[in-house]
Design a protein around this motif. Structure first.
Motif, PDB file in Angstrom:
ATOM      1  N   GLU A   5       1.011  -1.378   0.281  1.00 50.20           N
ATOM      2  CA  GLU A   5      -0.020  -0.095  -0.049  1.00 50.20           C
ATOM      3  C   GLU A   5       1.292   1.032  -0.496  1.00 50.20           C
ATOM      4  O   GLU A   5       0.676   2.474  -0.982  1.00 50.20           O
ATOM      5  CB  GLU A   5      -0.932  -0.044   0.993  1.00 50.20           C
ATOM      6  CG  GLU A   5      -1.652   1.263   1.440  1.00 50.20           C
ATOM      7  CD  GLU A   5      -2.763   1.615   2.429  1.00 50.20           C
ATOM      8  OE1 GLU A   5      -2.942   2.023   3.307  1.00 50.20           O
ATOM      9  OE2 GLU A   5      -3.098   0.399   2.619  1.00 50.20           O
ATOM     10  N   SER A   6       2.171   0.882   0.550  1.00 50.72           N
ATOM     11  CA  SER A   6       2.192   2.594   1.019  1.00 50.72           C
ATOM     12  C   SER A   6       3.511   2.521  -0.361  1.00 50.72           C
ATOM     13  O   SER A   6       3.737   3.604  -0.866  1.00 50.72           O
ATOM     14  CB  SER A   6       3.916   2.371   2.445  1.00 50.72           C
ATOM     15  OG  SER A   6       4.571   3.117   2.418  1.00 50.72           O
ATOM     16  N   ASP A  52     -15.594  -5.200  -0.431  1.00 51.68           N
ATOM     17  CA  ASP A  52     -15.025  -3.771   0.158  1.00 51.68           C
ATOM     18  C   ASP A  52     -13.888  -2.916  -0.298  1.00 51.68           C
ATOM     19  O   ASP A  52     -13.448  -3.001  -1.433  1.00 51.68           O
ATOM     20  CB  ASP A  52     -14.901  -3.323   1.795  1.00 51.68           C
ATOM     21  CG  ASP A  52     -13.477  -4.745   2.039  1.00 51.68           C
ATOM     22  OD1 ASP A  52     -12.966  -5.665   0.584  1.00 51.68           O
ATOM     23  OD2 ASP A  52     -13.246  -4.942   2.808  1.00 51.68           O
ATOM     24  N   MET A  53     -13.355  -1.419   0.041  1.00 51.59           N
ATOM     25  CA  MET A  53     -12.606  -1.335  -0.742  1.00 51.59           C
ATOM     26  C   MET A  53     -12.019  -0.076   0.413  1.00 51.59           C
ATOM     27  O   MET A  53     -12.653  -0.075   1.122  1.00 51.59           O
ATOM     28  CB  MET A  53     -13.417   0.013  -2.084  1.00 51.59           C
ATOM     29  CG  MET A  53     -14.380   0.653  -1.815  1.00 51.59           C
ATOM     30  SD  MET A  53     -15.600   0.191  -0.769  1.00 51.59           S
ATOM     31  CE  MET A  53     -16.528   2.156  -1.040  1.00 51.59           C
ATOM     32  N   ASP A  54     -10.681   0.212  -0.402  1.00 53.26           N
ATOM     33  CA  ASP A  54     -10.061   1.872   0.277  1.00 53.26           C
ATOM     34  C   ASP A  54     -10.238   2.411  -1.070  1.00 53.26           C
ATOM     35  O   ASP A  54      -9.316   2.059  -1.524  1.00 53.26           O
ATOM     36  CB  ASP A  54      -8.464   1.005   1.203  1.00 53.26           C
ATOM     37  CG  ASP A  54      -8.799   0.488   2.595  1.00 53.26           C
ATOM     38  OD1 ASP A  54     -10.728   0.415   2.730  1.00 53.26           O
ATOM     39  OD2 ASP A  54      -7.519   0.039   3.111  1.00 53.26           O
ATOM     40  N   LEU A  55      -9.947   3.939  -0.286  1.00 52.16           N
ATOM     41  CA  LEU A  55      -9.441   4.582  -1.508  1.00 52.16           C
ATOM     42  C   LEU A  55      -7.747   5.165  -0.910  1.00 52.16           C
ATOM     43  O   LEU A  55      -8.114   5.419   0.640  1.00 52.16           O
ATOM     44  CB  LEU A  55      -9.984   6.081  -1.815  1.00 52.16           C
ATOM     45  CG  LEU A  55     -10.300   7.146  -2.776  1.00 52.16           C
ATOM     46  CD1 LEU A  55      -9.041   6.819  -4.147  1.00 52.16           C
ATOM     47  CD2 LEU A  55     -10.373   8.099  -2.746  1.00 52.16           C
ATOM     48  N   GLY A  89      -1.381   7.864   2.054  1.00 49.27           N
ATOM     49  CA  GLY A  89      -2.260   6.541   2.417  1.00 49.27           C
ATOM     50  C   GLY A  89      -3.618   6.479   2.238  1.00 49.27           C
ATOM     51  O   GLY A  89      -3.965   7.451   1.393  1.00 49.27           O
ATOM     52  N   GLU A  90      -3.677   5.738   3.078  1.00 56.27           N
ATOM     53  CA  GLU A  90      -5.405   5.905   3.020  1.00 56.27           C
ATOM     54  C   GLU A  90      -6.536   6.943   3.048  1.00 56.27           C
ATOM     55  O   GLU A  90      -6.192   7.332   4.353  1.00 56.27           O
ATOM     56  CB  GLU A  90      -6.160   4.680   4.064  1.00 56.27           C
ATOM     57  CG  GLU A  90      -7.044   4.036   4.187  1.00 56.27           C
ATOM     58  CD  GLU A  90      -7.964   3.097   5.480  1.00 56.27           C
ATOM     59  OE1 GLU A  90      -8.958   3.727   5.958  1.00 56.27           O
ATOM     60  OE2 GLU A  90      -6.710   2.408   5.726  1.00 56.27           O
ATOM     61  N   ALA A  91      -7.973   6.806   1.928  1.00 57.51           N
ATOM     62  CA  ALA A  91      -8.659   8.142   2.518  1.00 57.51           C
ATOM     63  C   ALA A  91      -9.452   7.670   2.845  1.00 57.51           C
ATOM     64  O   ALA A  91     -10.497   8.552   3.848  1.00 57.51           O
ATOM     65  CB  ALA A  91      -8.206   8.784   0.751  1.00 57.51           C
TER      66      ALA A  91
END
Length: 302
Positions: A178-179, A214-217, A224-226
């Motif tokens: 992710e980073s 599901d999801m992450d923006l 990073g994560e929003a």
């Protein structure tokens, strides 16, 4: 003295931009048919989270209230009454002091929570993408010169946002994927299909039995994560099954489970960290710079 005055001026500019972001997100959602409901600050039930935080609860007569970590359960119940709702919800998560240097964590923050009855994940992805474009255009029109002094990378994102599957990214880049992806990206992107063990019991399990709908923006440039969200479990037996997998105790969620027995509709939604959004737009080192009276993990503040 000049340095102090400059810091105050910059803080005032950040607050103006943050205020406009909040205002325009609310206006956009109202145009989309949403209504705003009031936040829940204390409740017998709150988000179990997927990582441990210090207890934030109070005894009250013969019961106990927890300070709200997120309004996930209340959102599911709220869409029984109205199909599209949002809340600017204060959240209290007493993170441990190892989170103090991330630049992304506060123990008190505000989340734009939204939920839509009978929605699918794709509906929420589309909604958020359009909202981000609308909101970024609005702040660019009103504060573009100020923003670009702080953030030379600021731009209106193009849609649709790229979608990245969690397991594919993990296999290619390893546990820090992710980073790595955030630092190399120049526009927001979606991280989707997150493994069941990485999330709580309320996000809906895909038919494959391994990943969640599901999801992450994820913000670009290493921010990073929003956003985190997805479709929700709504069937009583499936919720109990998911609780067992996560080793959550049903008795801790008695109030919620009683409501589920009465019936809750399918829904999908997400939560957007207001301070993280402000940090990204203004290119701030830490979310602590995105609000007044910020509370950093491991420290006591006014």
């Amino acid at each position: 003295m000049i340095k102090v005055e400059k810091q105050i001026e910059t803080k005032a500019e950040v607050l103006q931009i943050s205020s406009e972001l909040i205002s325009e997100m609310g206006q956009f959602l109202r145009r989309e048919g949403f209504i705003e409901i009031l936040p829940v600050i204390i409740s017998p039930i709150t988000d179990p989270l997927n990582h441990s935080v210090l207890d934030a609860s109070i005894d009250y007569y013969d019961g106990k209230y927890s300070l709200t970590k997120s309004m996930i359960f209340h959102k599911q119940l709220a869409v029984r009454t109205f199909p599209k709702i949002f809340i600017f919800s204060p959240n209290v998560r007493l993170e441990t002091d190892d989170k103090s240097s991330t630049g992304r964590h506060l123990i008190e923050f505000t989340q734009l929570d939204l939920e839509v009855r009978n929605a699918k994940r794709d509906d929420i992805l589309d909604l958020i993408e359009r909202m981000f474009v609308d909101v970024f255009k609005d702040v660019d029109e009103k504060f573009g010169d100020t923003i670009r002094k702080m953030n030379p990378h600021f731009s209106i994102p193009s849609i649709p946002f790229k979608r990245v599957r969690y397991l594919e990214a993990y296999e290619k880049y390893g546990p820090d994927f992710e980073s790595i992806l955030s630092k190399s990206a120049t526009e927001p992107f979606w991280l989707i299909d997150i493994p069941i063990k990485e999330r709580e019991f309320y996000d809906r399990l895909d038919d494959n039995g391994k990943t969640l709908v599901d999801m992450d923006l994820i913000y670009p440039y290493g921010f990073g994560e929003a956003i985190s969200g997805g479709e929700r479990e709504y069937d009583y037996e499936r919720i109990l099954y998911r609780m067992a997998l996560k080793e959550n105790k049903p008795e801790d969620f008695e109030w919620y489970l009683e409501e589920v027995k009465k019936g809750i509709p399918p829904s999908a939604g997400c939560g957007i960290g207001v301070e993280r959004l402000t940090r990204f737009v203004c290119n701030l080192k830490s979310v602590a710079e995105a609000r007044l009276f910020s509370k950093v993990p491991g420290k006591i503040s006014i």
